[in-house]
Design a protein around this motif. Structure first.
Motif, PDB file in Angstrom:
ATOM      1  N   VAL A   2       0.834  -1.197   0.000  1.00 39.91           N
ATOM      2  CA  VAL A   2       0.000   0.000   0.000  1.00 39.91           C
ATOM      3  C   VAL A   2       0.869   1.248   0.000  1.00 39.91           C
ATOM      4  O   VAL A   2       1.777   1.390   0.831  1.00 39.91           O
ATOM      5  N   TYR A   3       0.570   2.153  -0.930  1.00 36.21           N
ATOM      6  CA  TYR A   3       1.276   3.428  -1.047  1.00 36.21           C
ATOM      7  C   TYR A   3       0.244   4.541  -0.887  1.00 36.21           C
ATOM      8  O   TYR A   3      -0.716   4.625  -1.670  1.00 36.21           O
ATOM      9  N   THR A  41      -4.978   1.272  11.219  1.00 38.24           N
ATOM     10  CA  THR A  41      -5.673   0.030  10.868  1.00 38.24           C
ATOM     11  C   THR A  41      -4.806  -0.848   9.986  1.00 38.24           C
ATOM     12  O   THR A  41      -4.749  -2.074  10.174  1.00 38.24           O
ATOM     13  N   LEU A  42      -4.142  -0.262   9.011  1.00 34.83           N
ATOM     14  CA  LEU A  42      -3.264  -1.028   8.134  1.00 34.83           C
ATOM     15  C   LEU A  42      -2.163  -1.712   8.933  1.00 34.83           C
ATOM     16  O   LEU A  42      -1.908  -2.913   8.772  1.00 34.83           O
ATOM     17  N   TYR A  47       3.613   2.564   2.736  1.00 33.39           N
ATOM     18  CA  TYR A  47       4.563   3.625   2.433  1.00 33.39           C
ATOM     19  C   TYR A  47       3.739   4.901   2.322  1.00 33.39           C
ATOM     20  O   TYR A  47       2.763   4.956   1.548  1.00 33.39           O
ATOM     21  N   VAL A  48       4.087   5.923   3.085  1.00 39.56           N
ATOM     22  CA  VAL A  48       3.314   7.165   3.107  1.00 39.56           C
ATOM     23  C   VAL A  48       4.163   8.311   2.576  1.00 39.56           C
ATOM     24  O   VAL A  48       5.238   8.599   3.116  1.00 39.56           O
ATOM     25  N   ILE A  74       5.617   6.174  -8.279  1.00 38.61           N
ATOM     26  CA  ILE A  74       5.249   4.989  -7.498  1.00 38.61           C
ATOM     27  C   ILE A  74       4.619   3.931  -8.390  1.00 38.61           C
ATOM     28  O   ILE A  74       4.952   2.742  -8.316  1.00 38.61           O
ATOM     29  N   ILE A  75       3.700   4.358  -9.256  1.00 39.73           N
ATOM     30  CA  ILE A  75       3.061   3.395 -10.162  1.00 39.73           C
ATOM     31  C   ILE A  75       4.090   2.819 -11.126  1.00 39.73           C
ATOM     32  O   ILE A  75       4.074   1.609 -11.434  1.00 39.73           O
ATOM     33  N   THR A  76       5.000   3.646 -11.607  1.00 40.09           N
ATOM     34  CA  THR A  76       6.071   3.162 -12.477  1.00 40.09           C
ATOM     35  C   THR A  76       6.887   2.088 -11.777  1.00 40.09           C
ATOM     36  O   THR A  76       7.212   1.043 -12.363  1.00 40.09           O
ATOM     37  N   MET A  77       7.231   2.335 -10.519  1.00 43.26           N
ATOM     38  CA  MET A  77       7.989   1.359  -9.738  1.00 43.26           C
ATOM     39  C   MET A  77       7.210   0.047  -9.600  1.00 43.26           C
ATOM     40  O   MET A  77       7.778  -1.037  -9.735  1.00 43.26           O
ATOM     41  N   CYS A  78       5.901   0.146  -9.363  1.00 41.39           N
ATOM     42  CA  CYS A  78       5.071  -1.056  -9.221  1.00 41.39           C
ATOM     43  C   CYS A  78       5.016  -1.866 -10.518  1.00 41.39           C
ATOM     44  O   CYS A  78       4.937  -3.097 -10.485  1.00 41.39           O
ATOM     45  N   LEU A  79       5.067  -1.170 -11.651  1.00 41.63           N
ATOM     46  CA  LEU A  79       4.990  -1.840 -12.946  1.00 41.63           C
ATOM     47  C   LEU A  79       6.337  -2.359 -13.428  1.00 41.63           C
ATOM     48  O   LEU A  79       6.398  -3.239 -14.285  1.00 41.63           O
TER      49      LEU A  79
END
Length: 263
Positions: free
Chosen positions: A193-194, A214-215, A223-224, A249-254
């Protein structure tokens, strides 16, 4: 925008009678590596006083055009400004329809859950978390999400009271305030989760802080990223001023796992 959205929109008729509108990969994948990954985008709150075409716009269609992956943009064109991808008048039929639709597309694409990313801002961020934990996807990138849904709508968006039943009591308030918490708690797989936020977001103390708690309580340390720059003045300014970070962040995930080690 380089594409005509209305000509590319599709409909999905769910088994419970809900019709979903979505856009599927307007800029197609380049190769087999891209076909094995999926980015699902959830919308923020609609715009008051606009016709449907402009009231419920898709997010970042051109912004994501160079990503080599499958993409699904799901429209939330229900109610006054959206249904939070849950339902209206106390129903959860839209939530069930979205779950059914996504499961079908994941099976159709033959994509592993670890290669699925959910993204959304504000209302879309809330939906990406709820549906992401329910489906057990690999990564969730959520910008300035709400957490206690009833409290948020009652204070900030009373026009969206059509999400709730006509008669509201304490148990109804608790149900919607705990809706996301329940999904996180019951989620079998724990996504990466980011969270993108700001201490200048009016929702920070009442929503972001308990969400992070909660997380963590459920074995998911997020990661905040906080954008506290002077030009970020309030909730609806966070995403537009944090797009570099969101895209990174999305680039890193992909990216390939070997590349991720550099992050």
């Amino acid at each position: 925008m380089g594409i005509i959205v209305e000509k590319l929109e599709k409909k999905y008729e769910s088994s419970n009678g809900v019709t979903l509108t979505y856009l599927e990969d307007p800029y197609p994948v380049k190769n087999a590596a891209g076909e094995r990954k999926l980015l699902v985008i959830f919308q923020p709150v609609g715009t008051e006083g606009k016709e449907d075409r402009y009231k419920y716009p898709y997010s970042l269609i051109d912004g994501f055009r160079f990503y080599n992956c499958r993409k699904i943009y799901i429209k939330d064109n229900f109610g006054e400004l959206g249904s939070y991808y849950i339902g209206l008048k106390g129903e959860t039929n839209i939530y069930s329809a979205v779950q059914e639709f996504l499961k079908k597309k994941i099976n159709e694409y033959k994509i592993l859950k670890k290669d699925i990313i959910f993204y959304g801002g504000s209302k879309g961020g809330y939906a990406s978390l709820a549906h992401g934990f329910d489906l057990g996807v690999g990564s969730i990138v959520s910008a300035v999400p709400q957490y206690k849904l009833y409290d948020y709508i009652a204070k900030w968006k009373p026009i969206m009271f059509d999400v709730f039943p006509e008669v509201i009591n304490g148990s109804i308030k608790a149900y919607y305030n705990d809706f996301l918490k329940t999904k996180i708690t019951k989620g079998y797989d724990k996504p990466n989760v980011y969270l993108i936020t700001s201490r200048k977001d009016e929702l920070y103390d009442d929503h972001l802080v308990p969400l992070v708690e909660t997380l963590k309580e459920n074995g998911c340390v997020p990661y905040v990223w906080e954008n506290n720059e002077e030009y970020v003045l309030r909730h609806n300014k966070v995403v537009e001023n944090s797009l570099n970070e969101i895209l990174a962040i999305i680039t890193m995930c992909l990216a390939d796992e070997k590349i991720r080690k550099f992050f």
